[in-house]
Write an enzyme that holds these catalytic residues in place. Structure first.
Site, short mmCIF file in Angstrom:
data_model
loop_
_atom_site.label_atom_id
_atom_site.label_comp_id
_atom_site.label_asym_id
_atom_site.label_seq_id
_atom_site.Cartn_x
_atom_site.Cartn_y
_atom_site.Cartn_z
N TYR A 79 -8.64 -6.07 -8.14
CA TYR A 79 -8.76 -5.50 -6.79
C TYR A 79 -10.06 -4.68 -6.67
O TYR A 79 -10.80 -4.81 -5.69
CB TYR A 79 -7.53 -4.63 -6.53
CG TYR A 79 -7.42 -4.04 -5.15
CD1 TYR A 79 -7.05 -4.82 -4.06
CD2 TYR A 79 -7.66 -2.68 -4.93
CE1 TYR A 79 -6.91 -4.27 -2.79
CE2 TYR A 79 -7.52 -2.11 -3.68
CZ TYR A 79 -7.15 -2.91 -2.60
OH TYR A 79 -7.03 -2.36 -1.35
N LYS A 97 -13.22 -5.26 -4.16
CA LYS A 97 -13.60 -4.26 -3.15
C LYS A 97 -15.01 -3.72 -3.39
O LYS A 97 -15.72 -3.40 -2.44
CB LYS A 97 -12.57 -3.13 -3.14
CG LYS A 97 -11.17 -3.57 -2.70
CD LYS A 97 -11.17 -4.16 -1.30
CE LYS A 97 -9.80 -4.46 -0.77
NZ LYS A 97 -9.81 -5.07 0.57
N1 NAP Z 1 -2.91 0.52 2.36
C1 NAP Z 1 -3.85 1.15 1.65
O1 NAP Z 1 -3.61 2.22 1.09
C2 NAP Z 1 -5.24 0.58 1.56
C3 NAP Z 1 -6.21 1.34 0.94
C4 NAP Z 1 -7.50 0.85 0.83
C5 NAP Z 1 -7.82 -0.39 1.33
N2 NAP Z 1 -6.86 -1.13 1.94
C6 NAP Z 1 -7.24 -2.46 2.44
O2 NAP Z 1 -6.96 -2.55 3.83
C7 NAP Z 1 -6.60 -3.89 4.16
C8 NAP Z 1 -5.24 -3.91 4.84
O3 NAP Z 1 -4.29 -3.32 3.97
P1 NAP Z 1 -2.76 -3.10 4.37
O4 NAP Z 1 -2.28 -1.96 3.56
O5 NAP Z 1 -2.61 -3.06 5.84
O6 NAP Z 1 -2.11 -4.46 3.78
P2 NAP Z 1 -0.75 -5.20 4.12
O7 NAP Z 1 0.19 -4.30 4.87
O8 NAP Z 1 -0.29 -5.80 2.84
O9 NAP Z 1 -1.21 -6.38 5.12
C9 NAP Z 1 -2.08 -7.37 4.67
C10 NAP Z 1 -2.39 -8.32 5.80
O10 NAP Z 1 -3.26 -9.35 5.30
C11 NAP Z 1 -2.69 -10.63 5.61
N3 NAP Z 1 -3.15 -11.59 4.60
C12 NAP Z 1 -2.97 -11.54 3.25
N4 NAP Z 1 -3.57 -12.60 2.67
C13 NAP Z 1 -4.14 -13.31 3.67
C14 NAP Z 1 -4.92 -14.51 3.70
N5 NAP Z 1 -5.20 -15.18 2.59
N6 NAP Z 1 -5.37 -14.96 4.91
C15 NAP Z 1 -5.08 -14.29 6.05
N7 NAP Z 1 -4.35 -13.15 6.08
C16 NAP Z 1 -3.89 -12.68 4.90
C17 NAP Z 1 -1.19 -10.39 5.66
O11 NAP Z 1 -0.49 -11.34 6.43
P3 NAP Z 1 0.31 -12.58 5.75
O12 NAP Z 1 1.14 -12.02 4.65
O13 NAP Z 1 1.05 -13.23 6.88
O14 NAP Z 1 -0.77 -13.48 5.25
C18 NAP Z 1 -1.16 -9.03 6.37
O15 NAP Z 1 -1.32 -9.20 7.75
C19 NAP Z 1 -6.63 -4.67 2.84
O16 NAP Z 1 -7.88 -5.31 2.71
C20 NAP Z 1 -6.48 -3.59 1.80
O17 NAP Z 1 -7.03 -3.98 0.56
C21 NAP Z 1 -5.56 -0.69 2.06
#
Ligand code: NAP
Length: 244
Positions: free
Chosen positions: A153, A157
């Site tokens: 990861y 990133k």
């Molecule tokens: N939450 C945190 O603390 C955090 C911190 C730093 C960075 N981030 C980053 O912020 C972003 C969003 O995170 P989140 O926490 O909201 O994640 P999440 O709740 O797990 O949601 C992930 C989203 O990505 C979609 N997805 C996954 N694989 C995909 C693919 N191959 N093609 C198209 N869509 C895809 C999922 O939909 P489906 O399952 O339907 O595909 C879902 O809509 C990510 O890039 C994550 O790395 C999150």
């Protein structure tokens, strides 16, 4: 960029940070493309019924270059353009390095980094023609600091940051801006599944003593889309976790 009537494609917007970003742009009057690998649920679509905007649901896998191209083409047919792309789709496959398989590594790179490449490449030609565009890539503080159990990861990133700065330099003269958001610990499905022990240890490290929420990250995305002289930057939003 004035966002009213602009068209914004947010990958991974079926839930979590992506969905919050979609709401933020919708409330600014932009038309929205919602995306996930699965179908966007009726409940999610219903959340947008009150906005006087167009909402298009386009399912597909960003890690597949052909699918990414098809999704952008469908968005352009439906809305006329993609003015803002938010590369938000992301996954984790956390394991200590000694246990991590090549597949764990490659899967995460393929969605988080190659996915952003695929989508960016698909929107860049039309954006270049329009001489206008904003691309916002969701990285993570882990891409800056590294993290135990997240070599895959963190690599994806950190890679997104180098990717974004390179593309930002290539397209700046065409009035296309590329920026990065690096969130810390944000409450979402991605973090809900973490063991309580890890959550408590993370909280202890955060100067603000709380996790962030998805709306706070979405505010940064809106800011980055609007600011017309801001490109190639990484904005961390982490309650002070990585301040130097
Ligand atoms: N939450 C945190 O603390 C955090 C911190 C730093 C960075 N981030 C980053 O912020 C972003 C969003 O995170 P989140 O926490 O909201 O994640 P999440 O709740 O797990 O949601 C992930 C989203 O990505 C979609 N997805 C996954 N694989 C995909 C693919 N191959 N093609 C198209 N869509 C895809 C999922 O939909 P489906 O399952 O339907 O595909 C879902 O809509 C990510 O890039 C994550 O790395 C999150």
């Amino acid at each position: 960029m004035e966002l009213k009537n602009k068209n914004v494609f947010i990958t991974g917007s079926s839930r979590g940070i992506g969905l919050a970003i979609a709401h933020k742009f919708a409330s600014a009057g932009a038309n929205i493309v919602l995306n996930g690998r699965g179908q966007i649920s009726d409940d999610v679509l219903a959340e947008f019924a009150g906005y006087p905007i167009k909402v298009v649901a386009i399912s597909g896998d960003v890690s597949d270059g052909t699918d990414a191209k098809r999704m952008v083409e469908e968005a352009i047919v439906a809305l006329g353009s993609v003015d803002v792309l938010v590369n938000n789709a992301g996954i984790t496959r956390d394991k200590l390095m000694l246990k991590m398989t090549e597949e764990d590594f490659e899967q995460v790179l393929k969605v988080n980094l190659t996915g952003a490449f695929n989508m960016t490449q698909a929107v860049l030609k039309p954006m270049t023609k329009a001489r206008q565009g904003a691309i916002i890539n969701l990285s993570s503080v882990v891409g800056l600091t590294g993290n135990v159990g997240q070599a895959n990861y963190a690599a994806s990133k950190a890679g997104l940051i180098g990717f974004s700065k390179s593309v930002a330099r290539e397209v700046a003269a065409r009035n296309i801006r590329v920026n990065v958001i690096a969130p810390g610990f944000i409450e979402s499905d991605m973090t809900d599944g973490l063991p309580e022990k890890i959550k408590e240890a993370s909280l202890a490290q955060i100067p603000m003593k709380r996790f962030g929420n998805t709306g706070e990250v979405a505010d940064v995305a809106l800011f980055l889309a609007r600011q017309e002289y801001l490109t190639g930057q990484v904005i961390t939003i982490d309650g002070g976790l990585t301040m130097q």
